[in-house]
Design a protein around this motif. Structure first.
Motif, PDB file in Angstrom:
ATOM      1  N   TYR A  55      -4.507   8.439  -5.466  1.00  0.00           N
ATOM      2  CA  TYR A  55      -4.389   6.989  -5.491  1.00  0.00           C
ATOM      3  C   TYR A  55      -2.982   6.537  -5.874  1.00  0.00           C
TER       4      TYR A  55
ATOM      5  N   ASP B  83      -1.133   5.997  -2.695  1.00  0.00           N
ATOM      6  CA  ASP B  83      -1.842   5.173  -1.722  1.00  0.00           C
ATOM      7  C   ASP B  83      -1.423   3.723  -1.939  1.00  0.00           C
TER       8      ASP B  83
ATOM      9  N   TYR C 287     -13.224   0.871  -2.007  1.00  0.00           N
ATOM     10  CA  TYR C 287     -12.077   1.397  -1.268  1.00  0.00           C
ATOM     11  C   TYR C 287     -11.836   2.866  -1.632  1.00  0.00           C
TER      12      TYR C 287
ATOM     13  N   GLN D  26     -11.865   6.131   0.902  1.00  0.00           N
ATOM     14  CA  GLN D  26     -10.658   6.936   1.082  1.00  0.00           C
ATOM     15  C   GLN D  26     -10.737   8.293   0.393  1.00  0.00           C
TER      16      GLN D  26
END
Length: 393
Positions: free
Chosen positions: A9, A12, A130, A134
């Motif tokens: 993350y 990202d 989310y 992902q």
């Protein structure tokens, strides 16, 4: 899960933008909520009891809106309209506060800020959704989002008082209105127009009826949050008046506590991958009991710093783990679980301040800090009761 996957993350862009949205939306509450008592009593000149009217109004709307929003999101409602409603409420609440009228504060500002509190439920739910889409590690990403809330509460209350000192109290609300506009702009850029976050799954094997495990988990959050707020609200006066420390001591203690809190929020997911979140929460409650009793015995600045470090450590472990722990009992109703978690912390803060005042009135501020140990103990007991409860994990 590999370390690389767990930290995905951080590279990202969308995940980082969601964290920014959490920070900015949380900054609105962080700028106004701690300031309102000072504004009502010191600036407007009303009796301290009127703070209770404001708090009751804000608390009622916060509980109802978070619960309703959680239900709607689980059923597939779109995130953006609900979030924009929160932003509009925050803007209207800040504008009403500029007038300085007590009826407007109770009837407009308090409900508006209560509705604003539901924004955290929405953004945390979207972040979890989310992350799941992902393949981001949930405990780590939840902790990362939770850290941004802590950062907002580290920066904004002090900034609000600084603005009030230099420009006047009403400019605090002007700044809050500007933050809301930034919040709306970020939300439009980050959240897709038709974005929904429906139930993660419908657990066919889950027992029907009340989800006792979820309520126990929310109770753990409430009890330890109550203990933390009880201690934190008593600390400034205790350090200066009862412990005889210099006037800079409360600020120094808060800085050390917040630094340790952020560190341990980030460390908690790494620990959760090696031991269970339940064990981390158990360690946090025991550490909290130790911290409260050390802080209540402070008689020097070095001892105060030790207590502040312990306070930040236990709360960082708790903040970095508890959201994911509560969500693990959601039975797929993620937004509802998130709403319960957010309400548990909000209610704990509202109840802790008057409780601290009553204890200090009957005894002293040091006793309020020591009695916070009972809140941590209750949290440990509830944690024990969840050991056989079924989770989604």
């Amino acid at each position: 899960m590999s370390e690389k996957q767990a930290l995905a993350y951080r590279s990202d862009q969308q995940a980082l933008l969601i964290a920014l949205l959490v920070f900015v939306s949380g900054a609105t509450n962080a700028a106004i909520v701690p300031f309102m008592g000072f504004y009502i009593v010191e600036v407007l000149g009303h009796a301290p009891v009127t703070i209770g009217l404001y708090s009751l109004s804000a608390m009622t709307i916060s509980i109802l809106s978070s619960r309703l929003y959680g239900e709607w999101v689980d059923r597939g409602a779109r995130i953006r309209p609900l979030l924009f409603a929160c932003a509009f409420a925050a803007f209207l609440a800040s504008a009403a506060a500029l007038v300085g009228s007590l009826p407007l504060l109770v009837l407009v500002t308090a409900p508006g800020m209560g509705l604003t509190n539901a924004a955290s439920t929405l953004v945390f739910s979207y972040g979890r959704h989310y992350g799941r889409m992902q393949g981001l590690e949930p405990v780590g990403y939840n902790a990362f989002l939770r850290m941004t809330v802590s950062l907002a509460w580290m920066v904004m209350p002090a900034a609000a008082y600084l603005v009030a000192d230099f420009a006047g109290a009403r400019f605090v609300f002007v700044n809050a209105m500007l933050i809301v506009l930034i919040w709306v702009a970020i939300a439009m850029a980050v959240i897709p127009r038709g974005q929904t976050c429906p139930m993660e799954k419908r657990d066919q094997d889950a027992p029907e009826g009340r989800n006792v495990g979820l309520w126990l988990a929310a109770g753990i959050s409430f009890c330890l949050s109550f203990a933390h707020s009880l201690c934190a609200s008593a600390l400034p006066v205790f350090f200066v008046r009862e412990a005889g420390l210099p006037a800079y001591a409360p600020g120094l203690s808060l800085s050390v506590k917040c630094a340790m809190e952020v560190i341990f929020i980030l460390v908690a997911p790494w620990m959760a991958r090696r031991i269970s979140p339940r064990m981390i929460l158990g360690g946090a409650t025991v550490l909290a009991i130790v911290a409260f009793n050390i802080i209540a015995s402070v008689h020097s600045v070095p001892m105060m710093l030790v207590g502040a470090a312990l306070e930040g450590s236990y709360y960082g472990l708790f903040a970095g783990t508890c959201l994911s722990f509560v969500q693990s009992f959601s039975r797929g109703r993620l937004a509802r679980a998130t709403a319960l978690y957010m309400n548990s912390m909000f209610l704990a803060g509202l109840f802790a301040v008057p409780a601290m005042g009553l204890i200090a009135q009957l005894h002293d501020f040091g006793m309020a800090i020591r009695l916070a140990s009972f809140g941590a103990g209750a949290s440990l007991l509830l944690l024990f009761l969840t050991r056989h409860r079924r989770t989604d994990a």
